[in-house]
Structures are given as structure tokens and as C-alpha cells.
Design an enzyme around this catalytic site. Structure first.
Site, PDB file in Angstrom:
ATOM      1  N   ASP A   8       0.849  -1.190   0.000  1.00 55.49           N
ATOM      2  CA  ASP A   8       0.000   0.000   0.000  1.00 55.49           C
ATOM      3  C   ASP A   8       0.888   1.244   0.000  1.00 55.49           C
ATOM      4  O   ASP A   8       2.119   1.144  -0.132  1.00 55.49           O
ATOM      5  CB  ASP A   8      -0.995  -0.031   1.163  1.00 55.49           C
ATOM      6  CG  ASP A   8      -0.360   0.167   2.532  1.00 55.49           C
ATOM      7  OD1 ASP A   8       0.882   0.347   2.626  1.00 55.49           O
ATOM      8  OD2 ASP A   8      -1.102   0.147   3.522  1.00 55.49           O
ATOM      9  N   HIS A   9       0.279   2.400   0.180  1.00 54.79           N
ATOM     10  CA  HIS A   9       0.987   3.674   0.119  1.00 54.79           C
ATOM     11  C   HIS A   9       2.042   3.846   1.215  1.00 54.79           C
ATOM     12  O   HIS A   9       2.993   4.587   1.031  1.00 54.79           O
ATOM     13  CB  HIS A   9      -0.019   4.834   0.201  1.00 54.79           C
ATOM     14  CG  HIS A   9      -0.828   4.826   1.449  1.00 54.79           C
ATOM     15  ND1 HIS A   9      -1.879   3.948   1.642  1.00 54.79           N
ATOM     16  CD2 HIS A   9      -0.737   5.560   2.586  1.00 54.79           C
ATOM     17  CE1 HIS A   9      -2.398   4.155   2.839  1.00 54.79           C
ATOM     18  NE2 HIS A   9      -1.731   5.135   3.427  1.00 54.79           N
ATOM     19  N   HIS A  14       8.027 -25.167   8.581  1.00 55.27           N
ATOM     20  CA  HIS A  14       6.976 -25.895   9.295  1.00 55.27           C
ATOM     21  C   HIS A  14       5.572 -25.644   8.759  1.00 55.27           C
ATOM     22  O   HIS A  14       4.725 -26.528   8.852  1.00 55.27           O
ATOM     23  CB  HIS A  14       7.007 -25.539  10.782  1.00 55.27           C
ATOM     24  CG  HIS A  14       8.237 -26.010  11.475  1.00 55.27           C
ATOM     25  ND1 HIS A  14       8.409 -25.861  12.827  1.00 55.27           N
ATOM     26  CD2 HIS A  14       9.361 -26.607  11.012  1.00 55.27           C
ATOM     27  CE1 HIS A  14       9.591 -26.364  13.174  1.00 55.27           C
ATOM     28  NE2 HIS A  14      10.190 -26.811  12.092  1.00 55.27           N
ATOM     29  N   ASN A  15       5.312 -24.453   8.249  1.00 53.89           N
ATOM     30  CA  ASN A  15       3.957 -24.092   7.826  1.00 53.89           C
ATOM     31  C   ASN A  15       3.814 -23.951   6.325  1.00 53.89           C
ATOM     32  O   ASN A  15       2.722 -23.671   5.836  1.00 53.89           O
ATOM     33  CB  ASN A  15       3.521 -22.774   8.494  1.00 53.89           C
ATOM     34  CG  ASN A  15       3.741 -22.793   9.984  1.00 53.89           C
ATOM     35  OD1 ASN A  15       4.543 -22.019  10.502  1.00 53.89           O
ATOM     36  ND2 ASN A  15       3.061 -23.673  10.691  1.00 53.89           N
ATOM     37  N   CYS A  36       2.513  -3.582   4.221  1.00 52.29           N
ATOM     38  CA  CYS A  36       1.691  -2.410   4.535  1.00 52.29           C
ATOM     39  C   CYS A  36       2.296  -1.778   5.782  1.00 52.29           C
ATOM     40  O   CYS A  36       3.456  -2.040   6.100  1.00 52.29           O
ATOM     41  CB  CYS A  36       0.212  -2.772   4.703  1.00 52.29           C
ATOM     42  SG  CYS A  36      -0.198  -3.821   6.122  1.00 52.29           S
ATOM     43  N   GLY A  37       1.551  -0.980   6.500  1.00 49.33           N
ATOM     44  CA  GLY A  37       2.093  -0.332   7.689  1.00 49.33           C
ATOM     45  C   GLY A  37       2.579  -1.311   8.735  1.00 49.33           C
ATOM     46  O   GLY A  37       3.685  -1.201   9.245  1.00 49.33           O
ATOM     47  N   THR A  38       1.752  -2.300   9.074  1.00 38.71           N
ATOM     48  CA  THR A  38       2.124  -3.311  10.075  1.00 38.71           C
ATOM     49  C   THR A  38       2.362  -4.687   9.472  1.00 38.71           C
ATOM     50  O   THR A  38       2.920  -5.556  10.138  1.00 38.71           O
ATOM     51  CB  THR A  38       1.018  -3.466  11.133  1.00 38.71           C
ATOM     52  OG1 THR A  38      -0.165  -3.955  10.487  1.00 38.71           O
ATOM     53  CG2 THR A  38       0.745  -2.166  11.857  1.00 38.71           C
ATOM     54  N   ARG A  50       0.012 -31.292   9.364  1.00 38.81           N
ATOM     55  CA  ARG A  50      -0.564 -30.100  10.000  1.00 38.81           C
ATOM     56  C   ARG A  50      -0.966 -29.045   8.972  1.00 38.81           C
ATOM     57  O   ARG A  50      -2.010 -28.402   9.121  1.00 38.81           O
ATOM     58  CB  ARG A  50       0.425 -29.541  11.015  1.00 38.81           C
ATOM     59  CG  ARG A  50       0.643 -30.496  12.161  1.00 38.81           C
ATOM     60  CD  ARG A  50       1.796 -30.117  13.026  1.00 38.81           C
ATOM     61  NE  ARG A  50       1.986 -31.116  14.071  1.00 38.81           N
ATOM     62  CZ  ARG A  50       3.159 -31.376  14.610  1.00 38.81           C
ATOM     63  NH1 ARG A  50       4.237 -30.732  14.236  1.00 38.81           N
ATOM     64  NH2 ARG A  50       3.258 -32.291  15.556  1.00 38.81           N
ATOM     65  N   ARG A  83       5.945 -34.571   9.505  1.00 37.50           N
ATOM     66  CA  ARG A  83       4.861 -34.279  10.447  1.00 37.50           C
ATOM     67  C   ARG A  83       4.235 -32.918  10.174  1.00 37.50           C
ATOM     68  O   ARG A  83       3.062 -32.694  10.461  1.00 37.50           O
ATOM     69  CB  ARG A  83       5.346 -34.373  11.887  1.00 37.50           C
ATOM     70  CG  ARG A  83       6.263 -33.256  12.317  1.00 37.50           C
ATOM     71  CD  ARG A  83       6.765 -33.472  13.760  1.00 37.50           C
ATOM     72  NE  ARG A  83       7.444 -32.314  14.285  1.00 37.50           N
ATOM     73  CZ  ARG A  83       8.718 -32.013  14.074  1.00 37.50           C
ATOM     74  NH1 ARG A  83       9.467 -32.797  13.294  1.00 37.50           N
ATOM     75  NH2 ARG A  83       9.259 -30.939  14.613  1.00 37.50           N
ATOM     76  N   HIS A  84       4.999 -32.013   9.599  1.00 37.24           N
ATOM     77  CA  HIS A  84       4.488 -30.679   9.297  1.00 37.24           C
ATOM     78  C   HIS A  84       3.480 -30.707   8.151  1.00 37.24           C
ATOM     79  O   HIS A  84       2.543 -29.916   8.126  1.00 37.24           O
ATOM     80  CB  HIS A  84       5.633 -29.729   8.970  1.00 37.24           C
ATOM     81  CG  HIS A  84       6.666 -29.665  10.040  1.00 37.24           C
ATOM     82  ND1 HIS A  84       6.396 -29.194  11.306  1.00 37.24           N
ATOM     83  CD2 HIS A  84       7.966 -30.055  10.045  1.00 37.24           C
ATOM     84  CE1 HIS A  84       7.495 -29.276  12.045  1.00 37.24           C
ATOM     85  NE2 HIS A  84       8.456 -29.802  11.299  1.00 37.24           N
ATOM     86  N   GLY A  97      -2.831  -6.125   8.092  1.00 34.52           N
ATOM     87  CA  GLY A  97      -4.005  -5.979   7.238  1.00 34.52           C
ATOM     88  C   GLY A  97      -3.819  -6.625   5.880  1.00 34.52           C
ATOM     89  O   GLY A  97      -4.690  -7.362   5.405  1.00 34.52           O
TER      90      GLY A  97
END
Length: 146
Positions: free
Chosen positions: A8-9, A98-99, A65-67, A136, A132-133, A70
Site C-alpha cells: 500500500d501507500h 513448518h507451515n 503495509c504499515g504493520t 498439520r 509431520r508438518h 491488514g
């Protein structure tokens, strides 16, 4: 690898720094973010990157984005996307191992450019361990299908 990037901006400058960094590592970048400094809606760019990755048009995605929150929430609404928000390299690495995360997110107002480079490098270099991952990750994907 082809990496889709969206922002974003608030994250134009950091996106450009990370784009150059990713390209210096030999990857192709699809810039799906904004370059306009006026306020814009981060969900638009999270979805664009999510769709590019889910469709196979891109191998992985990076959203800023900022954080990072979002835009990652928007990307995660696209079926097949596992976006993770990372503020340090260890989590980024394990999110891939793992994910099997396929979209990385971070916040331009949270971390600096050097930390963003370290996070990006750790994430891009890590590989899914399976085993195992995998069970999950499949469970997570089953939740999405319900």
C-alpha cells in the site's frame, strides 16, 4: 523463482528496496503494488498477490503495509494462501519450514529495511520440511475447505 510483491501507500519505499534485494538474489519480481503516495486500500494488493500465488502465476509472494497485518489478512482470504507476518528472521524461516508459508508479510512502520532484507533472505532460503508438518498444513487447508 517468480515473486509477486504488493504494497500500500505506506510501504512504497520499502517495497522498492526489497524488490531490488530479491532481484539481486536472482529472482524475478512481479510488482502488483501501488507506486502512488496517496492513501489506498491494502486489501486490494493483498488479494492481488494472493491470487497470483494461488494461480501459479507466481511461486511466492511478499506483501507490505504499515504493520503487515491488514495486507496479510487480505492475502489469507485467497484459497491456498498461507501468509505469515514476520518481524524477525527466525519466524520467517520456520514459517516456510513448518507451515509451508507462501506469502511473507511485514510492516514498513514496524521494521527497517535491513531487518526486512534479513527476514526476506531467511524466508526465501528456507524450504518446507514436510513430514509431520505436512499433516498439520493439510489440516489447515482442510479448515479452509469447510
Amino acid at each position: 523463482m517468480k515473486i509477486a510483491m504488493g504494497n500500500d501507500h505506506t510501504a512504497i519505499e520499502l517495497k522498492n528496496i526489497i524488490r531490488e534485494f530479491v532481484e539481486s538474489k536472482g529472482h524475478e519480481v512481479m510488482d502488483l503494488g501501488t507506486n502512488e503516495t496517496g492513501s489506498c486500500d491494502y486489501p486490494v494488493y493483498g488479494e492481488k498477490v494472493g491470487r497470483a500465488v494461488a494461480s501459479g502465476e507466481a511461486d511466492l509472494g511478499i506483501v507490505i503495509c504499515g504493520t503487515g497485518l491488514g495486507i496479510s489478512l487480505a492475502a489469507n482470504k485467497v484459497k491456498g494462501i498461507r501468509a505469515c507476518v514476520c518481524s524477525e528472521p527466525y519466524t520467517a524461516k520456520l514459517s516456510r519450514m513448518h507451515n509451508n508459508s507462501n506469502v511473507l508479510a511485514f510492516g514498513a512502520r514496524v521494521i527497517g529495511s535491513e531487518m526486512a532484507k534479513m527476514i526476506t533472505e531467511a524466508w526465501l532460503e528456507a524450504e518446507f520440511e514436510g513430514g509431520r508438518h505436512e499433516r498439520r498444513v493439510n489440516m489447515i487447508m482442510e479448515i479452509e475447505n469447510r
